[in-house]
Motif scaffolding. Structure first.
Motif, PDB file in Angstrom:
ATOM      1  N   ALA A 120     -61.858  -3.993  57.070  1.00 22.65           N
ATOM      2  CA  ALA A 120     -62.984  -3.966  58.008  1.00 22.65           C
ATOM      3  C   ALA A 120     -62.532  -3.638  59.424  1.00 22.65           C
ATOM      4  O   ALA A 120     -63.349  -3.550  60.341  1.00 22.65           O
ATOM      5  N   GLY A 121     -61.225  -3.458  59.601  1.00 22.98           N
ATOM      6  CA  GLY A 121     -60.705  -3.082  60.914  1.00 22.98           C
ATOM      7  C   GLY A 121     -60.548  -4.252  61.874  1.00 22.98           C
ATOM      8  O   GLY A 121     -60.411  -4.054  63.080  1.00 22.98           O
ATOM      9  N   VAL A 122     -60.542  -5.459  61.342  1.00 21.03           N
ATOM     10  CA  VAL A 122     -60.394  -6.647  62.178  1.00 21.03           C
ATOM     11  C   VAL A 122     -58.911  -7.017  62.231  1.00 21.03           C
ATOM     12  O   VAL A 122     -58.228  -7.040  61.205  1.00 21.03           O
ATOM     13  N   ASP A 123     -58.417  -7.285  63.424  1.00 17.44           N
ATOM     14  CA  ASP A 123     -57.033  -7.717  63.573  1.00 17.44           C
ATOM     15  C   ASP A 123     -56.827  -9.056  62.891  1.00 17.44           C
ATOM     16  O   ASP A 123     -57.741  -9.886  62.799  1.00 17.44           O
ATOM     17  N   THR A 124     -55.601  -9.277  62.432  1.00 19.28           N
ATOM     18  CA  THR A 124     -55.255 -10.525  61.751  1.00 19.28           C
ATOM     19  C   THR A 124     -53.949 -11.059  62.312  1.00 19.28           C
ATOM     20  O   THR A 124     -53.107 -10.301  62.790  1.00 19.28           O
ATOM     21  N   ALA A 125     -53.810 -12.370  62.243  1.00 20.91           N
ATOM     22  CA  ALA A 125     -52.573 -13.000  62.681  1.00 20.91           C
ATOM     23  C   ALA A 125     -52.254 -14.155  61.755  1.00 20.91           C
ATOM     24  O   ALA A 125     -53.153 -14.827  61.246  1.00 20.91           O
ATOM     25  N   LEU A 126     -50.976 -14.365  61.540  1.00 13.32           N
ATOM     26  CA  LEU A 126     -50.505 -15.524  60.799  1.00 13.32           C
ATOM     27  C   LEU A 126     -50.153 -16.593  61.818  1.00 13.32           C
ATOM     28  O   LEU A 126     -49.361 -16.352  62.731  1.00 13.32           O
ATOM     29  N   VAL A 127     -50.773 -17.741  61.687  1.00 11.47           N
ATOM     30  CA  VAL A 127     -50.441 -18.877  62.551  1.00 11.47           C
ATOM     31  C   VAL A 127     -49.930 -19.970  61.627  1.00 11.47           C
ATOM     32  O   VAL A 127     -50.607 -20.377  60.692  1.00 11.47           O
ATOM     33  N   THR A 128     -48.720 -20.394  61.868  1.00 11.15           N
ATOM     34  CA  THR A 128     -48.112 -21.366  60.960  1.00 11.15           C
ATOM     35  C   THR A 128     -47.064 -22.178  61.678  1.00 11.15           C
ATOM     36  O   THR A 128     -46.416 -21.693  62.608  1.00 11.15           O
ATOM     37  N   MET A 129     -46.916 -23.411  61.242  1.00 15.48           N
ATOM     38  CA  MET A 129     -45.810 -24.215  61.740  1.00 15.48           C
ATOM     39  C   MET A 129     -44.661 -24.193  60.741  1.00 15.48           C
ATOM     40  O   MET A 129     -43.669 -24.880  60.897  1.00 15.48           O
ATOM     41  N   SER A 130     -44.805 -23.349  59.698  1.00 17.91           N
ATOM     42  CA  SER A 130     -43.749 -23.216  58.698  1.00 17.91           C
ATOM     43  C   SER A 130     -42.512 -22.594  59.317  1.00 17.91           C
ATOM     44  O   SER A 130     -42.603 -21.762  60.221  1.00 17.91           O
ATOM     45  N   TRP A 131     -41.364 -22.985  58.798  1.00 18.80           N
ATOM     46  CA  TRP A 131     -40.115 -22.448  59.311  1.00 18.80           C
ATOM     47  C   TRP A 131     -39.980 -20.990  58.901  1.00 18.80           C
ATOM     48  O   TRP A 131     -40.441 -20.571  57.842  1.00 18.80           O
ATOM     49  N   LYS A 132     -39.334 -20.218  59.752  1.00 18.78           N
ATOM     50  CA  LYS A 132     -39.256 -18.774  59.628  1.00 18.78           C
ATOM     51  C   LYS A 132     -38.709 -18.328  58.278  1.00 18.78           C
ATOM     52  O   LYS A 132     -39.268 -17.433  57.647  1.00 18.78           O
ATOM     53  N   ARG A 133     -37.656 -18.939  57.812  1.00 14.35           N
ATOM     54  CA  ARG A 133     -37.076 -18.440  56.559  1.00 14.35           C
ATOM     55  C   ARG A 133     -37.979 -18.693  55.368  1.00 14.35           C
ATOM     56  O   ARG A 133     -37.883 -18.014  54.347  1.00 14.35           O
ATOM     57  N   PHE A 134     -38.907 -19.622  55.501  1.00 18.08           N
ATOM     58  CA  PHE A 134     -39.910 -19.852  54.470  1.00 18.08           C
ATOM     59  C   PHE A 134     -41.066 -18.864  54.630  1.00 18.08           C
ATOM     60  O   PHE A 134     -41.449 -18.176  53.676  1.00 18.08           O
ATOM     61  N   SER A 135     -41.604 -18.749  55.821  1.00 15.47           N
ATOM     62  CA  SER A 135     -42.751 -17.843  56.030  1.00 15.47           C
ATOM     63  C   SER A 135     -42.363 -16.385  55.787  1.00 15.47           C
ATOM     64  O   SER A 135     -43.182 -15.606  55.296  1.00 15.47           O
ATOM     65  N   ASP A 136     -41.129 -16.028  56.071  1.00 12.81           N
ATOM     66  CA  ASP A 136     -40.676 -14.654  55.820  1.00 12.81           C
ATOM     67  C   ASP A 136     -40.814 -14.278  54.347  1.00 12.81           C
ATOM     68  O   ASP A 136     -41.131 -13.131  54.023  1.00 12.81           O
ATOM     69  N   GLU A 137     -40.555 -15.236  53.460  1.00 14.34           N
ATOM     70  CA  GLU A 137     -40.651 -14.958  52.026  1.00 14.34           C
ATOM     71  C   GLU A 137     -42.085 -14.636  51.619  1.00 14.34           C
ATOM     72  O   GLU A 137     -42.318 -13.760  50.792  1.00 14.34           O
ATOM     73  N   VAL A 138     -43.040 -15.337  52.196  1.00 10.79           N
ATOM     74  CA  VAL A 138     -44.445 -15.087  51.889  1.00 10.79           C
ATOM     75  C   VAL A 138     -44.881 -13.757  52.509  1.00 10.79           C
ATOM     76  O   VAL A 138     -45.518 -12.925  51.852  1.00 10.79           O
ATOM     77  N   ILE A 139     -44.523 -13.530  53.766  1.00  6.88           N
ATOM     78  CA  ILE A 139     -44.884 -12.292  54.451  1.00  6.88           C
ATOM     79  C   ILE A 139     -44.357 -11.077  53.690  1.00  6.88           C
ATOM     80  O   ILE A 139     -45.055 -10.073  53.558  1.00  6.88           O
ATOM     81  N   ALA A 140     -43.150 -11.190  53.151  1.00  8.54           N
ATOM     82  CA  ALA A 140     -42.539 -10.071  52.431  1.00  8.54           C
ATOM     83  C   ALA A 140     -43.326  -9.684  51.183  1.00  8.54           C
ATOM     84  O   ALA A 140     -43.209  -8.550  50.708  1.00  8.54           O
ATOM     85  N   CYS A 141     -44.133 -10.576  50.670  1.00  5.93           N
ATOM     86  CA  CYS A 141     -44.912 -10.312  49.446  1.00  5.93           C
ATOM     87  C   CYS A 141     -46.302  -9.759  49.735  1.00  5.93           C
ATOM     88  O   CYS A 141     -47.065  -9.485  48.799  1.00  5.93           O
TER      89      CYS A 141
END
Length: 159
Positions: A117-138
């Motif tokens: 729909a052309g709406v910007d998105t952002a991930l907001v998380t207090m998760s640690w980077k090495r954990f969130s990176d695994e999800v982002i990579a998928c």
């Protein structure tokens, strides 16, 4: 029957109501890794000769990992620093996420629809980077259009 002018006006109103961005929390919204964390807590505590309970595990849901590390040290009898305990937990959870990402029902589809729909998105998380990176990579390239400083280089390569 509505006129073309009415239909055009209605479309313009929908476009005007479109959000500037949609913010996605990671754990609990995009994925549900709570069972992974609980399993990791039991493994860490038991591997260090302590005992753990589901009551202890429930007490940590939603907690900052540093606080969880301290709680596990005190209540689970793990003779390590809170930081060392956090790293042990992360090792186990990241390993599980690499095997199977526990997506929340409809989460990836919603993220895709928002981006389409052309709406910007952002991930907001207090998760640690090495954990969130695994999800982002998928996630598909371009899933998140707004980046935090911590994730800038990783997300830029996927946007």
């Amino acid at each position: 029957m509505p006129s073309r002018a009415d239909a055009s006006s209605a479309s313009a109103n929908v476009a005007e109501r479109r959000p500037a961005a949609v913010l996605f929390d990671m754990d609990g919204t995009l994925v549900d890794t709570e069972p992974y964390w609980i399993e990791a807590e039991f493994e860490v505590v038991e591997s260090h000769g302590g005992t753990w309970s589901h009551e202890h595990a429930k007490a940590l849901v939603g907690s900052d990992l540093r606080d969880s590390g301290e709680y596990i040290r005190r209540h689970g009898g793990v003779d390590r620093t809170p930081t060392e305990i956090v790293e042990m937990l992360l090792d186990r959870v990241v390993s599980r996420v690499r095997r199977t990402v526990p997506w929340r029902p409809g989460a990836r589809e919603l993220l895709g629809d928002v981006r389409a729909a052309g709406v910007d998105t952002a991930l907001v998380t207090m998760s640690w980077k090495r954990f969130s990176d695994e999800v982002i990579a998928c996630l598909p390239r371009g899933s998140f259009t707004v980046r935090s400083e911590e994730h800038t280089s990783e997300l830029q390569s996927r946007v």
